[in-house]
Write a protein that holds these residues in place. Structure first.
Motif, PDB file in Angstrom:
ATOM      1  N   LEU A 117       0.811  -1.202   0.000  1.00  0.00           N
ATOM      2  CA  LEU A 117       0.000   0.000   0.000  1.00  0.00           C
ATOM      3  C   LEU A 117       0.854   1.265   0.000  1.00  0.00           C
ATOM      4  O   LEU A 117       0.498   2.262  -0.619  1.00  0.00           O
ATOM      5  N   GLN A 118       1.994   1.201   0.703  1.00  0.00           N
ATOM      6  CA  GLN A 118       2.808   2.394   0.862  1.00  0.00           C
ATOM      7  C   GLN A 118       4.210   2.017   1.305  1.00  0.00           C
ATOM      8  O   GLN A 118       4.388   1.070   2.069  1.00  0.00           O
ATOM      9  N   SER A 119       5.202   2.737   0.823  1.00  0.00           N
ATOM     10  CA  SER A 119       6.563   2.662   1.343  1.00  0.00           C
ATOM     11  C   SER A 119       6.854   3.960   2.081  1.00  0.00           C
ATOM     12  O   SER A 119       6.810   5.042   1.478  1.00  0.00           O
ATOM     13  N   ILE A 120       7.143   3.866   3.362  1.00  0.00           N
ATOM     14  CA  ILE A 120       7.419   5.037   4.186  1.00  0.00           C
ATOM     15  C   ILE A 120       8.930   5.136   4.347  1.00  0.00           C
ATOM     16  O   ILE A 120       9.548   4.335   5.063  1.00  0.00           O
ATOM     17  N   LEU A 121       9.541   6.099   3.659  1.00  0.00           N
ATOM     18  CA  LEU A 121      10.991   6.264   3.687  1.00  0.00           C
ATOM     19  C   LEU A 121      11.402   7.011   4.951  1.00  0.00           C
ATOM     20  O   LEU A 121      10.767   7.993   5.338  1.00  0.00           O
ATOM     21  N   LEU A 122      12.469   6.543   5.613  1.00  0.00           N
ATOM     22  CA  LEU A 122      12.885   7.122   6.882  1.00  0.00           C
ATOM     23  C   LEU A 122      13.716   8.392   6.653  1.00  0.00           C
ATOM     24  O   LEU A 122      14.534   8.455   5.739  1.00  0.00           O
ATOM     25  N   LYS A 123      13.491   9.375   7.538  1.00  0.00           N
ATOM     26  CA  LYS A 123      14.086  10.699   7.356  1.00  0.00           C
ATOM     27  C   LYS A 123      14.655  11.208   8.679  1.00  0.00           C
ATOM     28  O   LYS A 123      14.271  10.756   9.761  1.00  0.00           O
ATOM     29  N   ASP A 124      15.554  12.175   8.584  1.00  0.00           N
ATOM     30  CA  ASP A 124      16.105  12.797   9.781  1.00  0.00           C
ATOM     31  C   ASP A 124      15.117  13.842  10.317  1.00  0.00           C
ATOM     32  O   ASP A 124      14.039  14.047   9.727  1.00  0.00           O
ATOM     33  N   PRO A 125      15.424  14.518  11.423  1.00  0.00           N
ATOM     34  CA  PRO A 125      14.456  15.463  12.009  1.00  0.00           C
ATOM     35  C   PRO A 125      14.050  16.607  11.078  1.00  0.00           C
ATOM     36  O   PRO A 125      12.978  17.191  11.246  1.00  0.00           O
ATOM     37  N   GLY A 127      13.502  16.224   7.881  1.00  0.00           N
ATOM     38  CA  GLY A 127      12.743  15.670   6.767  1.00  0.00           C
ATOM     39  C   GLY A 127      13.589  15.196   5.610  1.00  0.00           C
ATOM     40  O   GLY A 127      13.066  14.765   4.587  1.00  0.00           O
ATOM     41  N   LYS A 128      14.917  15.241   5.748  1.00  0.00           N
ATOM     42  CA  LYS A 128      15.812  14.772   4.698  1.00  0.00           C
ATOM     43  C   LYS A 128      15.952  13.262   4.792  1.00  0.00           C
ATOM     44  O   LYS A 128      16.064  12.691   5.881  1.00  0.00           O
ATOM     45  N   LEU A 129      15.973  12.595   3.641  1.00  0.00           N
ATOM     46  CA  LEU A 129      16.131  11.140   3.619  1.00  0.00           C
ATOM     47  C   LEU A 129      17.444  10.725   4.259  1.00  0.00           C
ATOM     48  O   LEU A 129      18.489  11.323   4.009  1.00  0.00           O
ATOM     49  N   ILE A 130      17.391   9.685   5.087  1.00  0.00           N
ATOM     50  CA  ILE A 130      18.607   9.101   5.637  1.00  0.00           C
ATOM     51  C   ILE A 130      19.084   7.998   4.702  1.00  0.00           C
ATOM     52  O   ILE A 130      18.434   7.676   3.708  1.00  0.00           O
ATOM     53  N   THR A 131      20.233   7.408   5.017  1.00  0.00           N
ATOM     54  CA  THR A 131      20.724   6.231   4.308  1.00  0.00           C
ATOM     55  C   THR A 131      20.957   5.118   5.325  1.00  0.00           C
ATOM     56  O   THR A 131      20.740   5.291   6.524  1.00  0.00           O
ATOM     57  N   GLY A 132      21.435   3.996   4.829  1.00  0.00           N
ATOM     58  CA  GLY A 132      21.819   2.904   5.710  1.00  0.00           C
ATOM     59  C   GLY A 132      23.312   2.873   5.972  1.00  0.00           C
ATOM     60  O   GLY A 132      23.838   1.886   6.502  1.00  0.00           O
ATOM     61  N   ILE A 133      24.006   3.962   5.616  1.00  0.00           N
ATOM     62  CA  ILE A 133      25.450   4.053   5.826  1.00  0.00           C
ATOM     63  C   ILE A 133      25.734   4.176   7.321  1.00  0.00           C
ATOM     64  O   ILE A 133      25.020   4.870   8.047  1.00  0.00           O
ATOM     65  N   PRO A 134      26.808   3.544   7.829  1.00  0.00           N
ATOM     66  CA  PRO A 134      27.117   3.582   9.261  1.00  0.00           C
ATOM     67  C   PRO A 134      27.313   4.981   9.813  1.00  0.00           C
ATOM     68  O   PRO A 134      27.598   5.936   9.079  1.00  0.00           O
ATOM     69  N   ASN A 135      27.170   5.090  11.131  1.00  0.00           N
ATOM     70  CA  ASN A 135      27.358   6.358  11.841  1.00  0.00           C
ATOM     71  C   ASN A 135      28.837   6.634  12.091  1.00  0.00           C
ATOM     72  O   ASN A 135      29.643   5.711  12.210  1.00  0.00           O
ATOM     73  N   PRO A 136      29.213   7.910  12.231  1.00  0.00           N
ATOM     74  CA  PRO A 136      30.594   8.258  12.578  1.00  0.00           C
ATOM     75  C   PRO A 136      30.860   8.052  14.067  1.00  0.00           C
ATOM     76  O   PRO A 136      29.941   7.780  14.843  1.00  0.00           O
ATOM     77  N   HIS A 186      12.118   6.951  17.231  1.00  0.00           N
ATOM     78  CA  HIS A 186      10.687   7.218  17.078  1.00  0.00           C
ATOM     79  C   HIS A 186      10.484   7.988  15.781  1.00  0.00           C
ATOM     80  O   HIS A 186      11.093   9.044  15.580  1.00  0.00           O
ATOM     81  N   TYR A 187       9.640   7.447  14.890  1.00  0.00           N
ATOM     82  CA  TYR A 187       9.350   8.081  13.615  1.00  0.00           C
ATOM     83  C   TYR A 187       7.871   8.437  13.515  1.00  0.00           C
ATOM     84  O   TYR A 187       7.006   7.712  14.004  1.00  0.00           O
ATOM     85  N   SER A 188       7.601   9.559  12.841  1.00  0.00           N
ATOM     86  CA  SER A 188       6.223   9.959  12.588  1.00  0.00           C
ATOM     87  C   SER A 188       5.599   9.012  11.565  1.00  0.00           C
ATOM     88  O   SER A 188       6.275   8.164  10.968  1.00  0.00           O
ATOM     89  N   VAL A 192       9.446  10.736   9.590  1.00  0.00           N
ATOM     90  CA  VAL A 192      10.366  11.762  10.077  1.00  0.00           C
ATOM     91  C   VAL A 192      10.769  11.440  11.519  1.00  0.00           C
ATOM     92  O   VAL A 192       9.925  11.128  12.357  1.00  0.00           O
ATOM     93  N   GLN A 193      12.081  11.528  11.798  1.00  0.00           N
ATOM     94  CA  GLN A 193      12.555  11.217  13.151  1.00  0.00           C
ATOM     95  C   GLN A 193      12.008  12.210  14.173  1.00  0.00           C
ATOM     96  O   GLN A 193      12.132  13.418  14.023  1.00  0.00           O
TER      97      GLN A 193
END
Length: 429
Positions: A117-125, A127-136, A186-188, A192-193
Motif C-alpha cells: 500500500l505504501q513505502s514510508i521512507l525514513l528521514k532525519d528530524p 525531513g531529509k532522507l537518511i541512508t543505511g550508511i554507518p554512523n561516525p 521514534h518516527y512519525s 520523520v525522526q
C-alpha cells in the motif's frame, strides 16, 4: 512507479515523496481467512539495479522486522535493513549507497495476493532522507568502514540506520531499533525522526532518555535485532541479536533484553540464554505485558545440518533485573571481576541472577521445512496463528566474502530467495 522510486534513489535524490501504491478492491480481508497455513506467499518487489547484466538487486528487502497494524487486523508492516551490502576490506560495500531504509505497509486482497500500500521512507528530524550508511564516531559507530560500488570510501551518515525491529503505535507513529548505536528511534507516520534513544554519550540531544551504556558494546552487525511494545503501549522491549562484546570479543550464549518505559525513560535489563553461542535472537513480539515470543535462529538454510528456526515463549516475570546501581557504567553489573557476558551459568546462579524463563513453541524447520536462512519478522495474527517473514537481503549475497555481489539462490533450487509471508498455527497462549 516502484521502479521510478528505485531509479530516483540511484540518481541521489535529495528528497522523494513516499510511494503510494494503487489500492486494489476490496482490501479489508483478514489474511487468516484467505491465506493457507504453511504456504509461501512472496511479497511484491521491483528491480532496484542490475549488476553484471544478470544479478538483480531487488527493491524489496522487507522482512528485517514485521509487526501487526495496531488498528486493522487485515494489514501489517515490514521494515528493510540498511540496504544491499557485502563484506569488503575492513567494512561494507554498499552498491546502492544512497538507499533509504523504509517501512512497507502491506495488505492482503480478496484474491489472496499481498499488495504494497505504501513505502514510508525514513528521514532525519529536518525531513531529509537518511541512508543505511554507518554512523561516525560519537554517533553510534560500529567500526565498519563504508565503501561505494567501486570500492571507494564514502562519508558516514549521522542519522544512518541499520533498521531491524519495528513496532507500530495506535497514533500512527513507529518505533524502530537498529544494529548501529544501537538506536531506538521514534518516527512519525511519514517517517520523520521524532526522537533517537541510544547508549550514554551517543547522539546527544535526547536528554536523560538513554539506553544503558553497556549496550554500546554490541557486536558489529549484531545489535538490537528485535523490538516489541507491550499491549498497553507503555514499554518498549528490545532484544540483542548476540552476546555483547563486553569487555571484549567473546563467544557466549548470554544475551540481553532491555525494557524502556516511554513515560519515565526508566530501563530494566534481563538475561536471555540462547541454546548455543553465536545464534541470533532476530525478533521479539508481545503476548502480554510480561510474556513475549522470541525468534532464535542460526544462519543456515533448510537442508543444511541442524538448521534451527525456533520460536520461544518467554516470561520476564521472575527474571532478575541486571541493571545494577548505575546504568551509565560501561560494563554494566559485575559479578566479582567478571561482566555478565563473561560469567558462567553457575556463576549467574550463585549471584542469584535468574534469566528469563523460556519454552519452545514451534520448530519451523521440523514443522514445515522452512527454507530461508534469515527468519526475522514475526507477529501474532490471532489467538493461535503467527505470521512471519524472512529477510531476503535484497536477493543478493556475497558467498565468498570478497565483495563480489552474487544472486541469492535457495540451495538445491534455481529460485531466488524472496521475502515471503508464511502463517503457522501455534499454541502460545
Amino acid at each position: 512507479m516502484l521502479l521510478c522510486v528505485g531509479l530516483c534513489l540511484l540518481n541521489s535524490c535529495d528528497y522523494i515523496d513516499d510511494f503510494i501504491g494503487d489500492t486494489p478492491e476490496p482490501i479489508s480481508v483478514s489474511p487468516t481467512t484467505i491465506l493457507k497455513n504453511n504456504i509461501q506467499y512472496p511479497l511484491p518487489h521491483s528491480v532496484l539495479s542490475t549488476i553484471n547484466s544478470n544479478v538483480e538487486i531487488r527493491n524489496g528487502g522487507f522482512g528485517s522486522g514485521a509487526t501487526a497494524h495496531p488498528n486493522n487486523e487485515d494489514e501489517f508492516y515490514a521494515i528493510t535493513d540498511r540496504g544491499p551490502n557485502t563484506n569488503f576490506l575492513e567494512g561494507k560495500k554498499f552498491p546502492v549507497a544512497d538507499y533509504t531504509p523504509r517501512i512497507g505497509h502491506f495488505a492482503v486482497t480478496a484474491s489472496g495476493e499481498i499488495t504494497l500500500l505504501q513505502s514510508i521512507l525514513l528521514k532525519d528530524p529536518s525531513g531529509k532522507l537518511i541512508t543505511g550508511i554507518p554512523n561516525p564516531e560519537g554517533k553510534g559507530a560500529t567500526g565498519e568502514i563504508p565503501y561505494d560500488a567501486s570500492g571507494n570510501k564514502i562519508a558516514f551518515d549521522d542519522f544512518g540506520l541499520d533498521s531491524e525491529g519495528i513496532v507500530a503505535l495506535k497514533d500512527g507513529t513507529f518505533w524502530v531499533s537498529d544494529e548501529y548505536g544501537p538506536h531506538i528511534v521514534h518516527y512519525s507516520a511519514n517517517g520523520v525522526q521524532l526522537e533517537r534513544i541510544s547508549p550514554t554519550g551517543v547522539n546527544e540531544g535526547t536528554g536523560d532518555r538513554k539506553l544503558p551504556a553497556v549496550f554500546a558494546k554490541r557486536r558489529a552487525n549484531r545489535g538490537m535485532e528485535g523490538l516489541a511494545i507491550t499491549p498497553d503501549e507503555k514499554t518498549l522491549v528490545g532484544i540483542m541479536q548476540s552476546t555483547l562484546y563486553n569487555p571484549e570479543k567473546i563467544q557466549s550464549n548470554i544475551t540481553r533484553i532491555v525494557t524502556f518505559n516511554l513515560e519515565t525513560g526508566y530501563t530494566k535489563q534481563f538475561v536471555y540464554v540462547q541454546e548455543e553461542a553465536n545464534l541470533s535472537n532476530s525478533e521479539i513480539t508481545a503476548i502480554s505485558n510480561t510474556e513475549f515470543l522470541v525468534v532464535e535462529r542460526d544462519g543456515k538454510f533448510a537442508g543444511e545440518e541442524a538448521a534451527q528456526k525456533h520460536i520461544y515463549k518467554i516470561n520476564l516475570s521472575g527474571a532478575t533485573d541486571i541493571s545494577g546501581i548505575n546504568p551509565e557504567e560501561e560494563f554494566g553489573l559485575m559479578i566479582g571481576d567478571k561482566t555478565i557476558e563473561q560469567a558462567t551459568p553457575e556463576e549467574l546462579t550463585a549471584a542469584n541472577i535468574v534469566p528469563v524463563h523460556k519454552e519452545l513453541v514451534i520448530d519451523l524447520v521440523a514443522e514445515l521445512g522452512y527454507p530461508h536462512d534469515k527468519l526475522e519478522g514475526i507477529w501474532i495474527m490471532d489467538n493461535n496463528t503467527l505470521g512471519f517473514i524472512n529477510d531476503d537481503d535484497f536477493a543478493v549475497s556475497d558467498n565468498d566474502g570478497d565483495g563480489v555481489i552474487e544472486q541469492k539462490i535457495l540451495p538445491g533450487s534455481t529460485d531466488i530467495d524472496a521475502s515471503s509471508l508464511y502463517m503457522v498455527k501455534a499454541n502460545f497462549k
